[in-house]
Write a protein that holds these residues in place. Structure first.
Motif, PDB file in Angstrom:
ATOM      1  N   VAL A 313       3.319 -20.817   7.148  1.00  0.00           N
ATOM      2  CA  VAL A 313       1.513 -21.424   7.995  1.00  0.00           C
ATOM      3  C   VAL A 313       1.439 -20.106   8.727  1.00  0.00           C
ATOM      4  CG1 VAL A 313       1.580 -22.553   9.575  1.00  0.00           C
ATOM      5  CG2 VAL A 313       3.489 -23.459   8.699  1.00  0.00           C
ATOM      6  N   PRO A 314       0.476 -19.257   7.932  1.00  0.00           N
ATOM      7  CA  PRO A 314      -0.664 -18.406   8.361  1.00  0.00           C
ATOM      8  C   PRO A 314      -1.174 -18.052   8.915  1.00  0.00           C
ATOM      9  CG  PRO A 314      -0.616 -18.052   5.932  1.00  0.00           C
ATOM     10  CD  PRO A 314       0.271 -19.118   6.053  1.00  0.00           C
ATOM     11  N   ALA A 315      -1.325 -19.444   9.868  1.00  0.00           N
ATOM     12  CA  ALA A 315      -2.487 -19.950  11.156  1.00  0.00           C
ATOM     13  C   ALA A 315      -1.772 -19.240  11.766  1.00  0.00           C
ATOM     14  CB  ALA A 315      -3.161 -21.250  10.239  1.00  0.00           C
ATOM     15  N   THR A 316      -0.632 -19.241  11.863  1.00  0.00           N
ATOM     16  CA  THR A 316       0.088 -18.737  13.357  1.00  0.00           C
ATOM     17  C   THR A 316      -0.335 -17.333  13.620  1.00  0.00           C
ATOM     18  OG1 THR A 316       1.965 -18.423  12.038  1.00  0.00           O
ATOM     19  CG2 THR A 316       1.712 -20.221  12.741  1.00  0.00           C
ATOM     20  N   TYR A 317      -0.643 -16.302  12.423  1.00  0.00           N
ATOM     21  CA  TYR A 317      -0.904 -14.954  12.713  1.00  0.00           C
ATOM     22  C   TYR A 317      -2.420 -14.814  12.942  1.00  0.00           C
ATOM     23  CZ  TYR A 317      -2.110 -10.523  11.858  1.00  0.00           C
ATOM     24  OH  TYR A 317      -1.648  -8.571  12.500  1.00  0.00           O
ATOM     25  N   THR A 318      -3.226 -16.101  12.225  1.00  0.00           N
ATOM     26  CA  THR A 318      -4.667 -15.889  12.790  1.00  0.00           C
ATOM     27  C   THR A 318      -5.184 -16.208  13.937  1.00  0.00           C
ATOM     28  OG1 THR A 318      -5.123 -16.374  10.425  1.00  0.00           O
ATOM     29  CG2 THR A 318      -6.765 -17.245  12.467  1.00  0.00           C
ATOM     30  N   GLY A 319      -4.137 -17.300  14.860  1.00  0.00           N
ATOM     31  CA  GLY A 319      -4.085 -17.952  15.965  1.00  0.00           C
ATOM     32  C   GLY A 319      -4.541 -16.371  17.491  1.00  0.00           C
ATOM     33  N   PHE A 350      -4.564 -11.603   8.467  1.00  0.00           N
ATOM     34  CA  PHE A 350      -4.161 -11.255   7.378  1.00  0.00           C
ATOM     35  C   PHE A 350      -5.103 -11.458   6.108  1.00  0.00           C
ATOM     36  CE2 PHE A 350      -4.030 -16.039   7.184  1.00  0.00           C
ATOM     37  CZ  PHE A 350      -3.836 -16.257   6.095  1.00  0.00           C
ATOM     38  N   ASN A 351      -5.710 -12.061   5.835  1.00  0.00           N
ATOM     39  CA  ASN A 351      -6.964 -12.426   4.664  1.00  0.00           C
ATOM     40  C   ASN A 351      -8.441 -11.936   5.121  1.00  0.00           C
ATOM     41  OD1 ASN A 351      -7.326 -14.280   6.472  1.00  0.00           O
ATOM     42  ND2 ASN A 351      -7.781 -16.189   5.350  1.00  0.00           N
TER      43      ASN A 351
END
Length: 440
Positions: A313-319, A350-351
């Motif tokens: 769940v890389p959206a955690t990093y984005t958040g 990350f993206n």
């Protein structure tokens, strides 16, 4: 040891520093974030993995960030229920928490967004900001949009723009079967899949459509039998959690040869269920790919080392990258100032560089179509230690999947707080897009 602010201004990926020395907690303020998602019940394993993802990223960020704050993730179990979600919000507010995180279930997400807005109207000066990291109903950024809600994952029509483009370019696919969870998210996926395929490939037939009760089906073999009887070339499913892993299991046991287009095949447990059986047949359409270079590789390795699971769940990093960048810009941790700073913000995650669209608070980012294949030098990440990975096939840039905003947003009076011009909103060019149909 004294650490100057200048020592952690140089950061990685838009405000996050993953390798700095720890800063003593007394030197910086703590920002608490309430995690509100299922920690018990049929989707508990997914919720626990998501909670650990937030905690893991927070620990990395707390080693130093440009906002000069320390993030603390406080878990609340909503049991996957709408009313428990609203109750958890109240419990978080009672503890003085002013940031909330939620993603599992669009019904819960819409209820939470409305509850946050009501609270903020009734309690000026004590506002709460909501980061939605996984619920993708386009109503959340359309008919039910809120100034206090921010969507970190592409909406249903955005993901289906990429998915249906990929299907359009595969002439061997002529018969499609839809299997979705029986709640707002699943119904919206079916609606947009039908509309977009009709426009892009009118020769394709939708040969079946089933809606399964959320988290209740233990044997999907009857559904697979219907797919085989319909002679489908492809299944489109947005199932997640056990509803996806059990579907994959039944497809393998039934010897199904149809392709499987998914929203969440990379989520906890699904890759292990796929295993070596469906190489070349399982597609993932998602805002991430496990083989992306850069910071994602460090996060995946660190998370696996600590939790023995994949960082899915890389959206955690984005958040937390978004919060860090916005707090740095606003010179504040007050939700009103931070929310205003987020509007139109460009930052790195990350993206790559992404944009938080001011018109509807939808994050605009790439969407990747990936195929389940054995690991290779070009795609080396071993997903869930299966020997297989999601090999990147195509990258859709934001301009290819972003639809015009459909949000009429009521903004708080904040001229004195943080000046922002209300964005211009245009009508959608996609038939039937976000007319308030409720979704994940």
């Amino acid at each position: 040891m004294h650490t100057t602010r200048r020592s952690f201004i140089s950061t990685l990926a838009g405000g996050l520093l993953l390798g700095a020395a720890p800063v003593h907690a007394r030197q910086i303020p703590t920002v608490k974030l309430a995690f509100i998602d299922p920690l018990t019940g049929p989707f508990a394993a997914v919720g626990q993995n998501q909670l650990q993802s937030w905690q893991f990223v927070a620990d990395r960020v707390n080693r130093g960030n440009t906002a000069g704050v320390r993030f603390e993730i406080v878990p609340f179990d909503n049991k996957g229920a709408v009313q428990d979600t609203v109750n958890a919000l109240q419990a978080a507010v009672d503890q003085g928490i002013r940031y909330v995180l939620q993603g599992d279930g669009s019904g819960a997400a819409i209820a939470l967004s409305k509850a946050v807005s009501r609270h903020n109207t009734r309690h000026p000066g004590q506002e709460v900001l909501y980061l939605n990291y996984a619920a993708v109903d386009s109503a959340l950024t359309g008919s039910d949009c809120s100034f206090w809600h921010f969507a970190l994952q592409p909406s249903v029509p955005m993901t289906l723009q990429a998915m249906t483009d990929d299907i359009r370019n595969r002439p061997q696919i002529k018969r499609v079967y839809l299997i979705e969870q029986d709640y707002s998210f699943g119904h919206q996926v079916a609606k947009y899949a039908r509309e977009m395929l009709a426009l892009k490939r009118p020769d394709i037939q939708i040969v079946g459509e089933d809606f399964v009760p959320l988290g209740q089906v233990k044997d999907f073999s009857p559904y697979i039998a219907k797919v085989q009887a319909a002679k489908a070339d492809c299944i489109i499913t947005a199932n997640w959690g056990p509803d996806l892993t059990l579907l994959i299991k039944a497809a393998q046991q039934g010897g199904l040869k149809a392709d499987l287009y998914t929203f969440y095949a990379s989520s906890l447990g699904a890759p292990s269920e796929i295993g070596p059986h469906d190489a070349g047949r399982v597609k993932l359409v998602y805002y991430s790919n496990p083989n992306l270079p850069g910071v994602l590789q460090s996060l995946q390795k660190g998370f696996r080392d600590k939790y023995k699971q994949d960082f899915s769940v890389p959206a955690t990093y984005t958040g937390l990258a978004l919060l860090t960048a916005a707090m740095t810009k606003a010179h504040s941790t007050e939700p009103l100032k931070v929310a205003s700073a987020m509007e139109g913000l460009k930052f790195h995650t990350f993206n790559g560089e992404v944009t938080l669209r001011a018109a509807d608070h939808q994050l605009l980012q790439p969407i990747y179509v990936s195929d389940w294949q054995p690991v290779s030098p070009a795609n080396p990440y071993d997903v869930e230690n299966t020997g297989y990975t999601f090999a990147l096939e195509h990258t859709y840039r934001p301009a290819q999947t972003t639809l015009p905003a459909q949000c009429t947003m009521q903004r708080p009076l904040m001229t004195e707080v943080y000046p922002v011009k209300p964005p211009k909103v245009t009508a959608s060019a996609v038939p039937g897009a976000s007319q308030g149909t409720p979704s994940r």
